[in-house]
Design a protein around this motif. Structure first.
Motif, short mmCIF file in Angstrom:
data_model
loop_
_atom_site.label_atom_id
_atom_site.label_comp_id
_atom_site.label_asym_id
_atom_site.label_seq_id
_atom_site.Cartn_x
_atom_site.Cartn_y
_atom_site.Cartn_z
N ARG A 217 -3.57 -11.83 12.71
CA ARG A 217 -3.45 -11.00 13.19
C ARG A 217 -3.60 -10.73 14.78
O ARG A 217 -4.36 -11.34 15.05
CB ARG A 217 -3.89 -9.53 12.53
N GLU A 218 -2.37 -10.45 15.42
CA GLU A 218 -2.90 -9.94 16.91
C GLU A 218 -4.36 -9.83 17.09
O GLU A 218 -4.93 -10.16 18.20
CB GLU A 218 -2.02 -8.92 17.72
N LYS A 219 -4.75 -8.39 16.36
CA LYS A 219 -5.79 -8.26 17.22
C LYS A 219 -7.40 -9.39 16.42
O LYS A 219 -8.22 -9.29 16.96
CB LYS A 219 -6.49 -6.53 16.24
N GLN A 220 -7.16 -10.44 15.77
CA GLN A 220 -8.03 -11.24 15.69
C GLN A 220 -8.32 -12.19 16.91
O GLN A 220 -8.76 -12.43 17.33
CB GLN A 220 -7.90 -11.41 14.30
N ALA A 222 -7.25 -11.45 19.21
CA ALA A 222 -7.87 -10.68 20.32
C ALA A 222 -8.87 -10.68 20.48
O ALA A 222 -10.30 -10.86 21.54
CB ALA A 222 -7.18 -9.36 20.47
N THR A 223 -9.85 -11.06 19.02
CA THR A 223 -11.28 -10.54 19.71
C THR A 223 -11.83 -11.83 19.57
O THR A 223 -12.69 -12.27 20.34
CB THR A 223 -11.86 -10.81 18.04
#
Ligand SMILES: Cc1cc2nc3c(=O)[nH]c(=O)nc-3n(C[C@H](O)[C@H](O)[C@H](O)COP(=O)(O)OP(=O)(O)OC[C@H]3O[C@@H](n4cnc5c(N)ncnc54)[C@H](O)[C@@H]3O)c2cc1C
Length: 391
Positions: A217-220, A222-223
């Motif tokens: 997922r995009e949020k992962q 980003a991290t």
């Protein structure tokens, strides 16, 4: 002026141009990349893709270069892996090699190639009548044609210019991957490790190379910031209970990232234009249907255009036939992709599906048959079959 301009020389565009050229149609491919080029892909070819390659006359040369695969090994945490065998032969081959081979075949059959980036569509009234493109040297040119085929992949510029793109909902996913050396022998199995919205796939390529794809997922993503390789290794270590270690494995060549993966359109035809392959809609890559759909769509679009050019059918009838075929090929597979999204997102359901596949081998057989692409679209996984995986 060519009869047809095909935007994009990937599997969809090359198969369409190859089929048109063999029918004596004057066709020009406009492709922005110099081949052989990298393409982010699991590089698995199902039986349906192989049948389409045979139909295009390149199956034998692809088999010669490819590695034959045995099946799929599904790995989910807290449960033993499940092995599902391919009912008919499937293969693995680097996309740089496959796509180059297909484009060469299209050119050998008489298609022309222009290296340029398509930037806009040309119209005559409401009808699409060509493309505006910019070459490597920065010069722009107009290429008029009776038909334009948008084969420019997920995120298609042609689809956007036609105002056909459907807004996507839900969490956005990205794929990262590359070729690695140093993994243990996978025994010819494509390995899929799944957990909580993320999965990674290993595909044994010819030679000692392994294709590794991670979908997150995009949020992962980003991290992970700049430390993407570490992120991939970390995800791989936890997914599937860490059964497949990256220790000793080294990436060869560049890492590639692509996304967001979600892309859909409201229609696949407009007066003077058709969309094929990923430009006509993209499925969760987990199920490995993309190259099959791209090749089939390219062939079907060529038949529809040829029917119009030779007066066998009106454009309205031929394009409606193409759209109906695309819906038949795509829709059930789209439903399957939705179920797969659910299994990837919810660990409990992934474990349950694994357990059911082990307990009911005929369920796995049916699923693999349908997924192989080697059967008619009406035998693609039915909603009832999909329900049996989790209920
Ligand atoms: C992570 C991941 C894993 C996958 N794994 C598999 C798998 O294992 N098996 C499988 O069957 N499928 C897989 N797929 C799907 C498969 O890669 C695609 O479905 C397939 O590449 C579609 O082919 P295409 O010809 O439609 O598009 P593409 O292969 O994307 O080709 C489009 C071409 O158009 C060109 N182009 C784009 N824009 C322009 C422009 N403006 N002007 C000129 N040229 C342009 C591009 O350079 C490109 O060459 C995967 C996809 C992803 C993202």
């Amino acid at each position: 002026m060519p009869d047809v301009v095909v935007v994009g020389g990937g599997p969809a565009g090359a198969s369409c141009a190859l089929n048109l050229a063999r029918r004596g149609v004057d066709v020009t491919i406009v492709e922005r990349a110099r081949f052989p080029r990298r393409k982010v892909c699991g590089e698995y070819l199902n039986a349906g893709a192989m049948a389409a390659l045979d139909e295009l006359g390149v199956g034998a040369s692809v088999r010669e270069r490819a590695r034959r695969l045995t099946g799929v090994r599904l790995v989910t945490p807290k449960i033993d892996p499940v092995e599902l065998r391919f009912p008919s032969p499937a293969f693995a081959l680097a996309r740089a090699t496959l796509d180059d081979r297909l484009l060469d075949a299209a050119l050998a059959a008489g298609a022309m190639l222009v290296h340029a980036r398509v930037e806009d569509l040309l119209y005559e009234g409401r009808r699409v009548a060509g493309v505006a493109a910019r070459g490597d040297d920065g010069a722009s040119a107009k290429l008029r044609a009776r038909f334009v085929v948008g084969a420019d992949g997920s995120g298609s510029l042609v689809a956007r210019k036609l105002d056909l793109v459907r807004a996507s909902r839900g969490a956005r996913r990205f794929a990262l991957g590359g070729h690695y050396l140093g993994f243990d022998d996978l025994g010819g199995f494509v390995e899929m490790h799944v957990d909580r919205g993320t999965y990674f796939a290993l595909n044994p390529l010819p030679g000692a190379l392994t294709n590794v794809m991670v979908v997150v997922r995009e949020k992962q993503l980003a991290t992970w910031s700049q430390a993407v390789d570490e992120g991939v290794r970390g995800a791989a270590a936890t997914l599937g209970g860490g059964r497949r270690s990256f220790d000793g494995a080294e990436r060869v060549g560049a890492r590639a990232t692509i996304g967001p993966l979600e892309f859909g359109v409201r229609a696949v035809t407009q007066p003077g234009a058709l969309l094929v392959g990923d430009a006509a809609g993209f499925l969760n890559p987990f199920t490995g249907q993309g190259v099959f759909l791209a090749l089939r769509g390219g062939i079907d679009a060529a038949v529809a255009i040829d029917d119009v050019l030779t007066g066998r059918a009106s454009e309205e009838v031929a394009f409606a036939g193409y759209a109906a075929q695309r819906t038949r090929d795509f829709e059930r597979r789209r439903k399957l992709a939705r179920v797969v999204d659910l299994l990837v997102d919810v660990p409990f359901l992934a474990r349950r599906a694994s357990a059911r596949l082990r307990r009911f081998p005929e369920l796995g057989e049916h699923l693999m048959n349908a997924l192989s692409g080697g059967v008619a679209s009406q035998r693609a996984p039915s909603p009832a079959l999909l329900a049996r995986l989790i209920v």
